[in-house]
Design a protein around this motif. Structure first.
Motif, PDB file in Angstrom:
ATOM      1  N   MET A 198       0.822  -1.214   0.000  1.00 56.07           N
ATOM      2  CA  MET A 198       0.000   0.000   0.000  1.00 56.07           C
ATOM      3  C   MET A 198       0.854   1.262   0.000  1.00 56.07           C
ATOM      4  O   MET A 198       1.904   1.312   0.640  1.00 56.07           O
ATOM      5  N   THR A 199       0.381   2.295  -0.689  1.00 57.21           N
ATOM      6  CA  THR A 199       0.958   3.623  -0.504  1.00 57.21           C
ATOM      7  C   THR A 199       0.395   4.200   0.803  1.00 57.21           C
ATOM      8  O   THR A 199      -0.594   3.699   1.338  1.00 57.21           O
ATOM      9  N   ASP A 200       1.008   5.255   1.306  1.00 59.99           N
ATOM     10  CA  ASP A 200       0.504   5.897   2.521  1.00 59.99           C
ATOM     11  C   ASP A 200      -0.945   6.346   2.331  1.00 59.99           C
ATOM     12  O   ASP A 200      -1.799   6.128   3.197  1.00 59.99           O
ATOM     13  N   ARG A 201      -1.197   6.986   1.190  1.00 52.28           N
ATOM     14  CA  ARG A 201      -2.538   7.520   0.927  1.00 52.28           C
ATOM     15  C   ARG A 201      -3.584   6.400   0.886  1.00 52.28           C
ATOM     16  O   ARG A 201      -4.674   6.526   1.440  1.00 52.28           O
ATOM     17  N   TYR A 202      -3.228   5.294   0.242  1.00 54.08           N
ATOM     18  CA  TYR A 202      -4.175   4.180   0.122  1.00 54.08           C
ATOM     19  C   TYR A 202      -4.419   3.541   1.489  1.00 54.08           C
ATOM     20  O   TYR A 202      -5.552   3.182   1.829  1.00 54.08           O
ATOM     21  N   TYR A 207      -8.039   2.560   6.024  1.00 53.64           N
ATOM     22  CA  TYR A 207      -8.262   2.693   7.468  1.00 53.64           C
ATOM     23  C   TYR A 207      -9.532   3.499   7.731  1.00 53.64           C
ATOM     24  O   TYR A 207     -10.352   3.139   8.587  1.00 53.64           O
ATOM     25  N   GLY A 208      -9.694   4.590   6.979  1.00 51.18           N
ATOM     26  CA  GLY A 208     -10.881   5.414   7.140  1.00 51.18           C
ATOM     27  C   GLY A 208     -12.157   4.657   6.820  1.00 51.18           C
ATOM     28  O   GLY A 208     -13.165   4.778   7.523  1.00 51.18           O
ATOM     29  N   ILE A 213     -16.664   5.900  11.369  1.00 54.08           N
ATOM     30  CA  ILE A 213     -18.117   5.653  11.257  1.00 54.08           C
ATOM     31  C   ILE A 213     -18.821   6.781  10.517  1.00 54.08           C
ATOM     32  O   ILE A 213     -19.965   6.640  10.092  1.00 54.08           O
ATOM     33  N   ASP A 214     -18.149   7.926  10.349  1.00 49.44           N
ATOM     34  CA  ASP A 214     -18.752   9.044   9.602  1.00 49.44           C
ATOM     35  C   ASP A 214     -18.497   8.919   8.104  1.00 49.44           C
ATOM     36  O   ASP A 214     -18.981   9.762   7.367  1.00 49.44           O
TER      37      ASP A 214
END
Length: 214
Positions: A198-202, A207-208, A213-214
């Motif tokens: 994974m790249t950092d952004r991915y 994770y998000g 939950i939003d």
């Protein structure tokens, strides 16, 4: 295999591998200095406390007294890289000639790497690394980001390990394949490989999607 065996037997790497290792270190150290200065995490005044940097900095100012800002930093780093590279080439050439090696096997049997700095540059390089460790890598801002990154990686791993159906179909199949071959270890390996790619952004996006939950 043979690579692991060489590590266990503490034999030396090839000259090319030794050179690549040091070249990487030169590039990383100087890139980190530039990043640290640009981000404001370290200052030019602090860097002047490091003799190997200060020496090149003073030479640049003496030759180009009106140079300032990013141009001054870049010229200093260019000269610092050059000093390290020239020292490495000259010292390594002497070491290789003195060792009289002709084959890769002879290189591997040496008591220490043949690609090396002079003792003075070795000490200067280590002093620079200590400075970067204490003032940049362990800077509170960087340390907090590092802590957050560890949490992201750890929690992604735990989530995928608990329920591989969270993975893309391709990696779900890979997890099953690895698990059939090596059990729980294989399952964990497949998930670790997926996260490592994974790249950092991915990674932050995944994770998000899993934990926000939003």
């Amino acid at each position: 295999g043979d690579v692991g065996e060489r590590f266990l037997n503490k034999t030396q790497a090839s000259l090319e591998a030794q050179l690549t290792n040091i070249a990487d270190e030169i590039a990383y150290n100087n890139h980190d200095i530039e990043d640290g200065l640009r981000s404001g995490l370290i200052s030019l005044e602090q860097m002047q406390q490091v003799p190997v940097f200060a020496q090149q900095y003073e030479l640049v100012l003496a030759k180009y007294p009106h140079l300032e800002g990013r141009s001054l930093v870049r010229e200093t780093l260019r000269r610092l890289i050059s000093a390290m590279v020239v020292d490495l080439i000259e010292t390594s050439q002497v070491a290789i000639t003195a060792a009289g090696v002709k084959t890769l096997d002879e290189v591997r049997l040496q008591s220490k790497p043949l690609m090396q700095y002079s003792s003075s540059m070795w000490a200067a390089k280590n002093e620079l690394k200590r400075f970067l460790r204490d003032n940049l890598y362990f800077h509170p801002t960087v340390y907090r980001m590092s802590w957050r990154a560890q949490r992201v990686v750890r929690e992604l791993f735990q989530a995928y390990l608990q329920d591989p159906r969270l993975l893309p179909p391709k990696y779900q199949a890979l997890v099953k394949q690895y698990e059939l071959t090596d059990g729980a270890t294989g399952k964990a390996r497949a998930i670790a490989d997926y996260i490592a790619g994974m790249t950092d952004r991915y990674a932050l996006k995944q994770y998000g999607e899993l934990f926000d939950i939003d």
